[in-house]
Motif scaffolding. Structure first.
Motif, short mmCIF file in Angstrom:
data_model
loop_
_atom_site.label_atom_id
_atom_site.label_comp_id
_atom_site.label_asym_id
_atom_site.label_seq_id
_atom_site.Cartn_x
_atom_site.Cartn_y
_atom_site.Cartn_z
N GLN A 32 0.79 -1.22 0.00
CA GLN A 32 0.00 0.00 0.00
C GLN A 32 0.83 1.28 0.00
O GLN A 32 0.31 2.34 -0.36
CB GLN A 32 -0.93 0.00 1.22
CG GLN A 32 -1.92 -1.15 1.24
CD GLN A 32 -2.82 -1.12 2.46
OE1 GLN A 32 -3.41 -0.07 2.77
NE2 GLN A 32 -2.93 -2.24 3.18
N LEU A 33 2.08 1.20 0.43
CA LEU A 33 2.91 2.40 0.55
C LEU A 33 4.19 2.23 -0.27
O LEU A 33 5.09 1.50 0.12
CB LEU A 33 3.26 2.67 2.01
CG LEU A 33 2.07 2.89 2.96
CD1 LEU A 33 2.56 2.95 4.40
CD2 LEU A 33 1.31 4.16 2.59
N PRO A 34 4.30 2.92 -1.42
CA PRO A 34 5.50 2.79 -2.25
C PRO A 34 6.79 3.15 -1.50
O PRO A 34 7.84 2.55 -1.76
CB PRO A 34 5.24 3.78 -3.40
CG PRO A 34 3.74 3.88 -3.47
CD PRO A 34 3.27 3.75 -2.06
N SER A 35 6.72 4.11 -0.59
CA SER A 35 7.92 4.50 0.15
C SER A 35 8.42 3.34 1.02
O SER A 35 9.63 3.15 1.19
CB SER A 35 7.65 5.73 1.01
OG SER A 35 6.62 5.47 1.96
N TYR A 36 7.51 2.56 1.57
CA TYR A 36 7.91 1.41 2.38
C TYR A 36 8.39 0.26 1.50
O TYR A 36 9.24 -0.54 1.91
CB TYR A 36 6.75 0.94 3.26
CG TYR A 36 6.68 1.68 4.57
CD1 TYR A 36 7.11 1.09 5.75
CD2 TYR A 36 6.21 2.99 4.62
CE1 TYR A 36 7.05 1.77 6.96
CE2 TYR A 36 6.15 3.69 5.82
CZ TYR A 36 6.58 3.08 6.99
OH TYR A 36 6.55 3.76 8.17
N ALA A 37 7.86 0.18 0.28
CA ALA A 37 8.33 -0.86 -0.65
C ALA A 37 9.79 -0.66 -1.01
O ALA A 37 10.50 -1.61 -1.35
CB ALA A 37 7.47 -0.86 -1.91
N ALA A 38 10.25 0.60 -0.92
CA ALA A 38 11.65 0.90 -1.26
C ALA A 38 12.61 0.59 -0.12
O ALA A 38 13.82 0.55 -0.31
CB ALA A 38 11.78 2.37 -1.65
N VAL A 39 12.07 0.38 1.09
CA VAL A 39 12.91 0.04 2.24
C VAL A 39 13.22 -1.46 2.19
O VAL A 39 12.33 -2.28 1.94
CB VAL A 39 12.20 0.39 3.56
CG1 VAL A 39 13.07 0.01 4.76
CG2 VAL A 39 11.86 1.87 3.59
N SER A 40 14.47 -1.81 2.43
CA SER A 40 14.86 -3.21 2.36
C SER A 40 14.17 -4.01 3.47
O SER A 40 13.91 -3.49 4.57
CB SER A 40 16.38 -3.37 2.48
OG SER A 40 16.81 -3.00 3.78
N LEU A 41 13.88 -5.27 3.20
CA LEU A 41 13.20 -6.13 4.16
C LEU A 41 14.00 -6.28 5.47
O LEU A 41 13.41 -6.24 6.55
CB LEU A 41 12.95 -7.50 3.52
CG LEU A 41 11.82 -8.33 4.13
CD1 LEU A 41 10.51 -7.56 4.09
CD2 LEU A 41 11.69 -9.65 3.40
N PRO A 42 15.34 -6.46 5.41
CA PRO A 42 16.09 -6.56 6.67
C PRO A 42 15.99 -5.31 7.55
O PRO A 42 16.13 -5.39 8.77
CB PRO A 42 17.54 -6.79 6.21
CG PRO A 42 17.40 -7.38 4.84
CD PRO A 42 16.20 -6.74 4.24
N GLU A 100 3.59 11.38 6.67
CA GLU A 100 2.23 10.89 6.48
C GLU A 100 2.21 9.38 6.17
O GLU A 100 1.26 8.67 6.53
CB GLU A 100 1.53 11.66 5.35
CG GLU A 100 2.23 11.63 4.01
CD GLU A 100 3.20 12.79 3.83
OE1 GLU A 100 3.49 13.13 2.67
OE2 GLU A 100 3.64 13.35 4.85
N ASP A 101 3.28 8.88 5.52
CA ASP A 101 3.36 7.44 5.26
C ASP A 101 3.61 6.66 6.55
O ASP A 101 3.11 5.54 6.72
CB ASP A 101 4.46 7.14 4.25
CG ASP A 101 4.04 7.46 2.82
OD1 ASP A 101 2.94 8.02 2.66
OD2 ASP A 101 4.80 7.16 1.89
N ILE A 102 4.39 7.24 7.46
CA ILE A 102 4.63 6.58 8.75
C ILE A 102 3.33 6.49 9.54
O ILE A 102 3.02 5.45 10.14
CB ILE A 102 5.71 7.35 9.54
CG1 ILE A 102 7.05 7.32 8.80
CG2 ILE A 102 5.86 6.77 10.94
CD1 ILE A 102 8.13 8.13 9.45
N ILE A 103 2.53 7.55 9.51
CA ILE A 103 1.24 7.52 10.19
C ILE A 103 0.32 6.49 9.55
O ILE A 103 -0.36 5.71 10.22
CB ILE A 103 0.60 8.92 10.16
CG1 ILE A 103 1.46 9.90 10.97
CG2 ILE A 103 -0.82 8.89 10.72
CD1 ILE A 103 1.04 11.34 10.82
N SER A 104 0.30 6.46 8.21
CA SER A 104 -0.52 5.45 7.51
C SER A 104 -0.05 4.05 7.85
O SER A 104 -0.87 3.13 7.99
CB SER A 104 -0.42 5.68 6.00
OG SER A 104 -0.96 6.93 5.63
N ALA A 105 1.25 3.87 8.00
CA ALA A 105 1.78 2.55 8.34
C ALA A 105 1.27 2.10 9.70
O ALA A 105 0.93 0.91 9.89
CB ALA A 105 3.31 2.59 8.33
#
Length: 440
Positions: A32-42, A100-105
């Motif tokens: 749902q959040l492209p910015s989080y998709a860019a963060v590595s899984l580890p 705002e993405d952190i709040i959505s998360a």
């Protein structure tokens, strides 16, 4: 009022299945959040799991308090807030992700947890009387801590911006010779007072360290003003700025970050580990701990010699001259002024170039287009190492045609292309014209 044991049992079940719960939340965030998709899984997964453990522990404590004889009100007290260490981590995350993405998360994670919690409660035949107080408390907790996240991120980011600007202003003041040193500010004399900071002490710069001043740009983004301003050759404190209004330090544009990333292994750092970089007239400038290894083909980089702070302004002027010469002659890589030889000298002494233009090229200007054609012929001849046939090919003319043009060039300018001194003067005049334009 006491509650049944179904709530702590449901929470314990979610604790047991924390890995699967974490994976579900992570999948939701990355979908749902492209910015989080860019963060590595580890990087992302441990943070999500820590947040889930904290949330489940709070629900379990609320349940225990409701079952206690005192009937404490859930959600009151500092124990129910986000731990300060976790807030620090969120603030650090906000430097890379939109707030705002952190709040959505947080809301996405809460929805997943609440759905799974409801399923566990249903499996244990939990009642609405069990669920409603928890739902209300959880909603109030999320709202309160969302507000706390926003405030924390805002304060943290604003402080980072102020610190970055102050550091960039200090570096710029050092490079332009505008910093003043106050020996009383610290025991080692490391305190500085910059003109843009008022009376603010900054002990983050080691006054005894040897640093290389640099100025850089990208090859594909060469400044349009390739000509060196008149102030640079004089070597004064303002020489390297080109006489333009100061640029805002620490820009967020892509070119700035590309240059900083390319130089990161060699950048000098302050005591907090941040690079000592700024901008001067829109170009990246700063201090290096050592010379970049390799050919540095991704940048055009002018370098000064390693010096203490008192010598930075003079060496930054030389770095600026090296950059101007490299840009003007179409070179890519890292260069000192000495390494560029006469090319840098053309930049450093524009008055000499202007005199040679008047002496050797001015007679051609009186002949209009014909004179420009003869100047182009001489320039091509020099560029091709005095090889007539090669120069003729670059101009798409017959060698005899070029030979005739060179003869006329000699007659009109009063020079000989076989005389080394005349050749040097013609080359200098042409190089000056190339760097500074036809107006000289």
């Amino acid at each position: 009022m006491e509650t049944s044991t179904t709530v702590p049992e449901a929470v314990a079940a979610l604790h047991t299945a924390i890995d699967a719960l974490t994976d579900e939340v992570v999948d939701g965030l990355r979908t749902q959040l492209p910015s989080y998709a860019a963060v590595s899984l580890p990087q992302l997964r441990p943070r999500v799991m820590a947040s889930l453990r904290n949330s489940l522990s709070l629900v379990q404590r609320w349940s225990e308090e409701r079952r206690s004889p005192q009937g404490a009100v859930p959600g009151e007290g500092a124990g129910y807030g986000i731990p300060d260490t976790h807030l620090d981590e969120i603030t650090a995350l906000a430097r890379a992700l939109p707030v705002e993405d952190i709040i959505s998360a947080y809301r996405i994670g809460t929805d997943v947890v609440w759905r799974r919690f409801g399923e566990e409660m249903a499996a244990r035949r939990g009642t609405a009387e069990d669920l409603l107080p928890i739902a209300e408390t959880l909603r109030a907790w999320v709202d309160a801590n969302t507000l706390r996240i926003v405030r924390s991120c805002r304060v943290g980011i604003q402080e980072d911006v102020r610190t970055d600007r102050r550091r960039a202003a200090l570096v710029r003041a050092l490079l332009l010779g505008q910093a003043r040193w106050d020996e009383s500010l610290s025991a080692d004399g490391a305190g500085t007072v910059g003109p843009d900071d008022g009376e603010v002490a900054d002990g983050s710069y080691d006054r005894s360290a040897l640093r290389l001043p640099f100025r850089a740009c990208l090859p594909e983004a060469v400044p349009s003003e390739a000509a060196l301003p008149e102030a640079v050759p004089s070597g004064g404190p303002e020489a390297a700025s080109g006489g333009h209004p100061p640029a805002h330090p620490g820009p967020g544009d892509r070119a700035f970050h590309r240059i900083v990333a390319a130089l990161r292994p060699w950048l000098a750092l302050d005591t907090a580990g941040r690079p000592l970089v700024t901008t001067v007239d829109g170009e990246v400038a700063g201090l290096l701990a050592g010379r970049p290894a390799g050919l540095c083909r991704s940048l055009v980089l002018g370098l000064g010699a390693p010096v203490t702070p008192s010598g930075l302004a003079a060496e930054f002027t030389r770095a600026t001259q090296a950059l101007r010469a490299a840009v003007g002659f179409g070179l890519v890589g890292a260069f000192t002024r000495e390494e560029l030889g006469l090319r840098a000298t053309v930049v450093a002494f524009p008055a000499v170039g202007e005199g040679l233009v008047r002496l050797r090229l001015a007679p051609l200007a009186e002949r209009g287009e014909d004179g420009a054609q003869l100047e182009e012929a001489a320039a091509a001849y020099l560029r091709q190492g005095l090889r007539l046939d090669a120069a003729a090919r670059t101009l798409y003319v017959h060698p005899n045609t070029l030979r005739n043009r060179l003869r006329r060039f000699e007659e009109i300018t009063g020079t000989s292309l076989r005389d080394p001194a005349d050749l040097a003067e013609i080359w200098w005049a042409l190089a000056h014209r190339r760097l500074h334009g036809p107006a000289g």
